[in-house]
Design a protein around this motif. Structure first.
Motif, short mmCIF file in Angstrom:
data_model
loop_
_atom_site.label_atom_id
_atom_site.label_comp_id
_atom_site.label_asym_id
_atom_site.label_seq_id
_atom_site.Cartn_x
_atom_site.Cartn_y
_atom_site.Cartn_z
N VAL A 177 2.33 -0.16 9.02
CA VAL A 177 1.52 0.97 9.52
C VAL A 177 0.23 0.49 10.19
CG1 VAL A 177 2.49 2.64 7.92
CG2 VAL A 177 0.50 1.31 7.21
N GLY A 178 0.19 -0.78 10.56
CA GLY A 178 -0.93 -1.31 11.34
C GLY A 178 -2.18 -1.63 10.56
N LEU A 179 -2.05 -1.84 9.25
CA LEU A 179 -3.22 -2.09 8.41
C LEU A 179 -3.23 -3.48 7.77
CD1 LEU A 179 -3.41 1.39 6.61
CD2 LEU A 179 -4.81 0.58 8.52
N GLY A 180 -2.36 -4.36 8.22
CA GLY A 180 -2.32 -5.71 7.65
C GLY A 180 -1.57 -6.65 8.56
N SER A 181 -1.51 -7.91 8.15
CA SER A 181 -0.76 -8.94 8.88
C SER A 181 -0.42 -10.05 7.90
CB SER A 181 -1.59 -9.50 10.04
OG SER A 181 -2.62 -10.34 9.55
N ASN A 182 0.28 -11.07 8.40
CA ASN A 182 0.61 -12.23 7.54
C ASN A 182 -0.64 -13.02 7.15
OD1 ASN A 182 3.26 -11.51 7.76
ND2 ASN A 182 3.86 -13.22 9.08
N LEU A 183 -1.77 -12.70 7.75
CA LEU A 183 -3.02 -13.39 7.42
C LEU A 183 -3.79 -12.69 6.31
CD1 LEU A 183 -4.27 -14.31 11.01
CD2 LEU A 183 -3.03 -15.76 9.38
N GLY A 184 -3.48 -11.39 6.07
CA GLY A 184 -4.17 -10.70 5.00
C GLY A 184 -4.38 -9.23 5.28
N TYR A 185 -5.13 -8.58 4.38
CA TYR A 185 -5.36 -7.14 4.48
C TYR A 185 -6.43 -6.72 3.48
CZ TYR A 185 -2.06 -7.56 0.56
OH TYR A 185 -1.42 -7.95 -0.59
N ALA A 186 -7.01 -5.56 3.73
CA ALA A 186 -7.96 -4.97 2.79
C ALA A 186 -7.20 -4.37 1.63
CB ALA A 186 -8.80 -3.91 3.48
N CYS A 187 -7.73 -4.56 0.41
CA CYS A 187 -7.04 -4.07 -0.79
C CYS A 187 -8.08 -3.62 -1.80
CB CYS A 187 -6.17 -5.18 -1.38
SG CYS A 187 -5.27 -4.68 -2.87
N PRO A 188 -8.12 -2.32 -2.14
CA PRO A 188 -9.17 -1.80 -3.03
C PRO A 188 -8.86 -1.91 -4.52
CG PRO A 188 -7.82 0.01 -2.26
CD PRO A 188 -7.26 -1.24 -1.62
N LEU A 189 -7.77 -2.57 -4.88
CA LEU A 189 -7.34 -2.59 -6.27
C LEU A 189 -8.18 -3.56 -7.10
CD1 LEU A 189 -3.47 -2.68 -5.70
CD2 LEU A 189 -4.98 -0.69 -5.88
N SER A 190 -8.59 -3.12 -8.27
CA SER A 190 -9.28 -4.01 -9.20
C SER A 190 -8.26 -4.85 -9.96
CB SER A 190 -10.11 -3.20 -10.19
OG SER A 190 -9.26 -2.48 -11.08
N GLN A 191 -8.71 -5.90 -10.62
CA GLN A 191 -7.81 -6.71 -11.41
C GLN A 191 -7.26 -5.93 -12.60
OE1 GLN A 191 -9.36 -10.59 -12.36
NE2 GLN A 191 -9.94 -11.03 -10.24
N PHE A 192 -8.01 -4.96 -13.11
CA PHE A 192 -7.53 -4.14 -14.22
C PHE A 192 -6.37 -3.25 -13.76
CE2 PHE A 192 -11.88 -5.16 -15.49
CZ PHE A 192 -11.67 -5.57 -16.80
N VAL A 193 -6.50 -2.66 -12.58
CA VAL A 193 -5.43 -1.82 -12.03
C VAL A 193 -4.21 -2.68 -11.70
CG1 VAL A 193 -4.78 -0.36 -10.06
CG2 VAL A 193 -7.00 -0.05 -11.16
N LEU A 194 -4.46 -3.84 -11.12
CA LEU A 194 -3.38 -4.76 -10.79
C LEU A 194 -2.63 -5.17 -12.06
CD1 LEU A 194 -2.17 -6.23 -8.34
CD2 LEU A 194 -3.75 -8.11 -8.78
N ALA A 195 -3.36 -5.38 -13.14
CA ALA A 195 -2.74 -5.76 -14.41
C ALA A 195 -1.81 -4.67 -14.92
CB ALA A 195 -3.83 -6.06 -15.44
N ASP A 196 -2.23 -3.40 -14.79
CA ASP A 196 -1.38 -2.28 -15.21
C ASP A 196 -0.06 -2.26 -14.44
OD1 ASP A 196 -2.98 -1.25 -17.16
OD2 ASP A 196 -3.86 0.33 -15.94
N ALA A 197 -0.13 -2.60 -13.16
CA ALA A 197 1.08 -2.57 -12.33
C ALA A 197 2.00 -3.74 -12.61
CB ALA A 197 0.68 -2.56 -10.85
N LEU A 198 1.43 -4.89 -12.92
CA LEU A 198 2.22 -6.12 -13.09
C LEU A 198 2.65 -6.35 -14.54
CD1 LEU A 198 0.22 -8.54 -10.76
CD2 LEU A 198 2.38 -7.37 -10.28
N GLY A 199 2.21 -5.50 -15.46
CA GLY A 199 2.56 -5.70 -16.85
C GLY A 199 1.92 -6.92 -17.45
N LEU A 200 0.70 -7.25 -17.00
CA LEU A 200 -0.06 -8.40 -17.48
C LEU A 200 -1.41 -7.93 -17.98
CD1 LEU A 200 0.64 -10.77 -14.44
CD2 LEU A 200 1.78 -10.87 -16.67
N SER A 201 -2.12 -8.78 -18.67
CA SER A 201 -3.50 -8.47 -19.02
C SER A 201 -4.41 -8.80 -17.84
CB SER A 201 -3.94 -9.28 -20.25
OG SER A 201 -4.05 -10.66 -19.92
N ALA A 202 -5.58 -8.18 -17.80
CA ALA A 202 -6.53 -8.47 -16.73
C ALA A 202 -6.95 -9.93 -16.75
CB ALA A 202 -7.74 -7.55 -16.85
#
Length: 252
Positions: A177-202
């Motif tokens: 959708v034109g908001l990223g590339s193979n070089l990277g992208y903006a991502c507003p997720l905190s490590q705590f939120v990322l942990a909830d999604a990945l089933g890991l601790s922060a």
């Protein structure tokens, strides 16, 4: 929740949702007009306040124009499992419209602008423009394929592979959708939120991100994902983007 006036970037032809559907079908003028009508109810939602609650009835769906959202379930013990994140171009709560009650919660991670879609409007649009209905079905099927991949991620990949795969998938979705590339992208997720999604601790997520950074693969900090070596990251995660079905329109 507040209504907002239409802006050029939120019109159907320029919307991330139209760009996403264009991956599957080349939309006609008639189909774009139908999509434009679905964009008529614009809404703004603040971060942290659920747009959809599990168990809610007669719920609307939403086409996300800007901002990030997470879908999650609350377990009996009070812990949360994030099922997925939605980004601009995603259709939110389609099951909540078709089911009698919503089966999950949807919470904005950031401020969100979205177009509200009533069940009656959606069904009328599908009846009048079956190719557009097919494109939305494709988008829903793609989302289901991602959930299957997330189950594999949590069940069979180690923490480093899991995190790398997740970051690559987000990058592919944002690039569409034109908001990223193979070089990277903006991502507003905190490590705590990322942990909830990945089933890991922060703490574990923090360690894995440090290891990926020190290996020269990817850096995630200050709201930005910077990919240093895309091919090696793909190899580490065994990332095959075929399940995302981004190879171009199938219907002309």
């Amino acid at each position: 929740m507040h209504a907002i006036k239409g802006t050029p970037e939120l019109t159907a032809v320029h919307s991330p949702f139209a760009r996403k559907l264009g991956t599957f079908v080349a939309l006609s003028d008639n189909e774009m007009s139908a999509l434009e009508r679905l964009h008529s109810r614009r809404r703004v939602f603040p971060a942290g306040r659920d747009m959809v609650h599990e168990g809610q009835v007669n719920q609307s769906a939403y086409m996300l124009a800007s901002g990030w959202v997470c879908s999650y379930k609350i377990l009996p013990g009070g812990t949360r499992q994030i099922v997925d994140f939605q980004i601009p171009g995603d259709f939110l709560g389609l099951r909540s419209v078709l089911f009698r009650t919503a089966d999950h919660n949807i919470e904005p991670v950031t401020k969100v602008e979205a177009s509200e879609v009533l069940a009656s409007d959606l069904l009328e649009t599908f009846n009048n423009t079956p190719r557009l209905a097919t494109a939305v079905l494709w988008a829903a099927s793609r989302d289901e394929a991602m959930v299957v991949e997330h189950l594999v991620n949590i069940g069979r990949r180690d923490a480093k592979e899991r995190t790398a795969h997740f970051l690559l998938e987000l990058g592919a979705r944002l690039t569409l959708v034109g908001l990223g590339s193979n070089l990277g992208y903006a991502c507003p997720l905190s490590q705590f939120v990322l942990a909830d999604a990945l089933g890991l601790s922060a703490v574990h997520v923090n360690r894995v991100l440090r290891e990926l950074r020190e290996a020269g693969l990817v850096t995630f900090r200050h709201g930005q994902v910077e990919i240093h070596d895309f091919e090696r990251l793909v190899q580490l995660a065994d990332f095959d983007r075929a399940y995302l079905d981004h190879d171009g329109p199938l219907l002309k």
